[in-house]
Scaffold this motif. Structure first.
Motif, short mmCIF file in Angstrom:
data_model
loop_
_atom_site.label_atom_id
_atom_site.label_comp_id
_atom_site.label_asym_id
_atom_site.label_seq_id
_atom_site.Cartn_x
_atom_site.Cartn_y
_atom_site.Cartn_z
N ALA A 1 0.84 -1.21 0.00
CA ALA A 1 0.00 0.00 0.00
C ALA A 1 0.87 1.26 0.00
CB ALA A 1 -0.94 0.00 1.19
N CYS A 2 2.07 1.17 0.59
CA CYS A 2 2.97 2.33 0.64
C CYS A 2 3.36 2.80 -0.76
CB CYS A 2 4.21 1.99 1.47
SG CYS A 2 5.08 0.52 0.90
N ILE A 3 3.40 1.89 -1.72
CA ILE A 3 3.75 2.27 -3.11
C ILE A 3 2.66 3.15 -3.69
CG2 ILE A 3 4.17 1.38 -5.44
CD1 ILE A 3 5.37 -1.12 -4.20
N LEU A 4 1.42 2.79 -3.40
CA LEU A 4 0.27 3.59 -3.87
C LEU A 4 0.31 4.97 -3.22
CD1 LEU A 4 -2.77 3.54 -5.19
CD2 LEU A 4 -3.43 3.20 -2.84
N GLU A 5 0.56 4.98 -1.91
CA GLU A 5 0.52 6.24 -1.17
C GLU A 5 1.56 7.25 -1.67
OE1 GLU A 5 0.67 4.48 2.72
OE2 GLU A 5 -1.43 3.86 2.46
#
Ligand code: AMP
Ligand code: MN
Ligand code: MN
Length: 316
Positions: free
Chosen positions: A93-97
């Motif tokens: 999810a950190c990649i999306l954020e």
């Protein structure tokens, strides 16, 4: 120009994400897009980020290049495929954020529209079908076709679930025309089982229990049984499909242990129960005829909780 093509304009780097415990549609759509970008957008740096997947998908081009750890560097565009909510991105999810912009292509009726731009076609058989609509069919080569075909056969149970439409078959035909070995893809990724996978399937069927007058069936595999047979979550494919095919059954439930007091739940319905609503109530999601969630408690607790919701929909 499609939404995907618009979002790729002026984009230097793309991260492609799917969902935890990647399945055929997740792998097919992420690697399908990856191979398509490599072929048609050579200047774009693209990478796929997924959890470790079953080796039976090893024939998909790019499978070995899948990254299992997020990178620090922020990308211009993050494309999320076959993922209905943020939690299903797992550790990625950190990649999306951190991405400049994001696009979600999906077909889950429970999709929460978590990206900047969301294209959710809940009538589509698979995310691969949604993705196909975003690509230029002339620019699809055999490697991309193998990926998309794999996703479609997995989410349609080889063209038989109710999500299969005339358009699904048209797309499958166009993909076949790219020269794929469709018979091997179906056998190797869908029907073929290892010896231990057959054993755990047999065990699950042997121990299955019917209730509500044979209209429901469930089976559960505990961690100690998984250890005994030497299987993990990636070996459970197909068990729920066989339970679903039991004569007279409307709802099939399969559980396997995923923690001390925690079970991964799969549900399938035959004709009228909306299992996505039940799964969503317990924090999961999916489709009307196929859905899942993770629940805590004993097997007895889980079945008890689920059966109350099923009973309501069965008018018991
Ligand atoms: P499964 O039973 O795991 O094959 O999943 C059936 C469908 O429900 C698939 O489309 C999954 O993407 C979806 N699904 C399964 N588990 C979850 C969950 N915990 N949250 C949201 N969707 C899920
Ligand atoms: Mn999936
Ligand atoms: Mn899917």
């Amino acid at each position: 120009m499609t939404i995907l093509e618009q979002m790729l304009e002026g984009t230097g780097s793309v991260a492609i994400l799917g969902h935890i415990r990647p399945d055929g549609d997740c792998l097919g759509s992420t690697l399908g897009l990856y191979n398509y970008l490599r072929l048609n957008y050579p200047a774009v740096r693209a990478a796929v980020y997924l959890e470790e997947a079953s080796g039976k998908f090893g024939y998909l081009r790019g499978f070995e290049e899948i990254r299992h750890q997020a990178d620090e560097e922020a990308v211009d565009l993050c494309v999320c495929l076959d993922c209905g909510d943020l939690g299903r991105l797992g550790g990625f999810a950190c990649i999306l954020e951190s991405a400049g912009k994001s696009l979600c292509l999906d077909h889950h009726v429970t999709n929460t529209r978590f990206a900047d731009t969301n294209l959710v076609e809940d009538g589509a058989s698979s995310t691969c079908e949604v993705l196909y609509g975003q690509l230029d069919s002339q620019k699809i080569d055999r490697t991309v076709a193998e990926c998309l075909y794999t996703g479609i056969i997995h989410d349609t149970g080889v063209f038989k679930y109710s999500c299969t439409s005339a358009r699904t078959m048209e797309i499958a035909g166009k993909l076949m025309a790219k020269g794929i070995d469709f018979g091997s893809i179906i056998d190797n990724s869908f029907y073929k089982k290892t010896y231990i996978q057959n054993q755990i399937l047999g065990r699950a069927l042997l121990e299955s229990v019917t209730f509500f007058d044979g209209r429901c069936i469930f089976s559960a595999i505990r961690q100690n049984e998984m250890d005994f047979y030497g299987v993990d979550s990636k070996d459970m494919d197909g068990i729920i499909d066989q339970l679903r095919l039991t004569e007279g059954v409307e709802v099939a439930i399969f559980l396997y242990q995923s923690g001390a007091q925690e079970f991964k739940v799969s549900m399938r319905s035959q004709s009228h129960v909306d299992v996505s609503r039940i799964a969503a109530f317990f924090g999961g999601g999916g489709h009307v005829r196929a859905a899942g969630c993770t629940m805590s408690g004993s097997i007895h607790d889980v079945i008890n909780n689920l059966s109350q919701h099923i009973a309501r929909q069965l008018d018991l």
